[in-house]
Motif scaffolding. Structure first.
Motif, short mmCIF file in Angstrom:
data_model
loop_
_atom_site.label_atom_id
_atom_site.label_comp_id
_atom_site.label_asym_id
_atom_site.label_seq_id
_atom_site.Cartn_x
_atom_site.Cartn_y
_atom_site.Cartn_z
N ASN A 15 8.73 -5.73 -6.02
CA ASN A 15 8.34 -5.92 -4.62
C ASN A 15 9.17 -7.02 -3.94
O ASN A 15 8.77 -7.54 -2.91
CB ASN A 15 6.84 -6.18 -4.48
CG ASN A 15 6.34 -7.41 -5.19
OD1 ASN A 15 7.06 -8.38 -5.38
ND2 ASN A 15 5.08 -7.39 -5.57
N GLN A 18 7.73 -10.49 -2.84
CA GLN A 18 6.89 -10.61 -1.65
C GLN A 18 5.43 -10.60 -2.09
O GLN A 18 5.11 -10.16 -3.18
CB GLN A 18 7.17 -9.44 -0.69
CG GLN A 18 8.61 -9.44 -0.23
CD GLN A 18 8.96 -8.28 0.65
OE1 GLN A 18 9.57 -8.52 1.66
NE2 GLN A 18 8.61 -7.07 0.32
N TYR A 20 1.44 -9.45 -1.17
CA TYR A 20 0.58 -8.57 -0.38
C TYR A 20 -0.87 -8.94 -0.67
O TYR A 20 -1.25 -9.05 -1.83
CB TYR A 20 0.85 -7.11 -0.73
CG TYR A 20 2.31 -6.74 -0.69
CD1 TYR A 20 3.07 -6.97 0.45
CD2 TYR A 20 2.94 -6.18 -1.78
CE1 TYR A 20 4.41 -6.63 0.50
CE2 TYR A 20 4.28 -5.83 -1.75
CZ TYR A 20 5.01 -6.06 -0.61
OH TYR A 20 6.35 -5.73 -0.56
N SER A 31 6.75 -9.94 4.32
CA SER A 31 7.98 -9.14 4.25
C SER A 31 9.20 -9.99 4.55
O SER A 31 9.32 -10.55 5.64
CB SER A 31 7.90 -7.97 5.24
OG SER A 31 9.12 -7.29 5.27
N LEU A 61 8.86 -1.81 2.70
CA LEU A 61 8.94 -3.26 2.64
C LEU A 61 9.66 -3.77 1.41
O LEU A 61 9.97 -4.95 1.32
CB LEU A 61 7.54 -3.87 2.71
CG LEU A 61 6.73 -3.54 3.96
CD1 LEU A 61 5.38 -4.24 3.92
CD2 LEU A 61 7.49 -3.92 5.23
N ASP A 62 9.89 -2.88 0.42
CA ASP A 62 10.52 -3.32 -0.82
C ASP A 62 11.19 -2.12 -1.50
O ASP A 62 11.63 -1.20 -0.82
CB ASP A 62 9.49 -4.01 -1.73
CG ASP A 62 8.26 -3.16 -2.01
OD1 ASP A 62 8.38 -1.92 -2.05
OD2 ASP A 62 7.18 -3.73 -2.21
N PHE A 84 5.05 0.15 0.15
CA PHE A 84 5.33 -1.11 -0.55
C PHE A 84 4.81 -1.02 -1.97
O PHE A 84 4.02 -0.15 -2.30
CB PHE A 84 4.73 -2.31 0.19
CG PHE A 84 3.25 -2.20 0.41
CD1 PHE A 84 2.37 -2.78 -0.47
CD2 PHE A 84 2.75 -1.50 1.49
CE1 PHE A 84 1.00 -2.67 -0.27
CE2 PHE A 84 1.39 -1.38 1.69
CZ PHE A 84 0.51 -1.96 0.80
#
Length: 102
Positions: A15, A18, A20, A31, A61-62, A84
């Motif tokens: 990820n 990042q 979440y 992000s 996002l990734d 994501f």
């Protein structure tokens, strides 16, 4: 009142390090790509589903094209489908579906 998160995804290479988070009333998706944290109120969430690796429609996002990931569907906003990769996609999706608006 700021309640603690229900779930925080661990930062991993998948990820892009990042974070979440799922709160009782919102999602927060940090992000690096967008250079800020997206906040999605619970009443905007139509659903969350775990998807197999593959091309994601919407914003990514990734590295979600290459891993099992979560796709969030929103009622409104510029990005209605967001993909994501949390550390535990099944648990993250279940938490999101538990807070989603009706």
């Amino acid at each position: 009142m700021n309640r603690p998160p229900i779930y925080i995804s661990k930062r991993t290479g998948k990820n892009l390090w990042q974070e979440y988070r799922v709160y009782p009333d919102r999602l927060e998706l940090q992000s690096w790509f967008l250079f800020h944290t997206m906040v999605i109120p619970a009443d905007e969430i139509l659903g969350a589903e775990v998807r197999s690796p593959g091309i994601v429609g919407g914003i990514k996002l990734d590295n979600c094209n290459f891993c099992r990931h979560v796709r969030i569907r929103r009622k409104r906003g510029l990005f209605k489908n967001i993909g994501f990769t949390p550390d535990d996609p099944d648990r993250f999706a279940a938490c999101c579906n538990g807070i989603k608006g009706e």
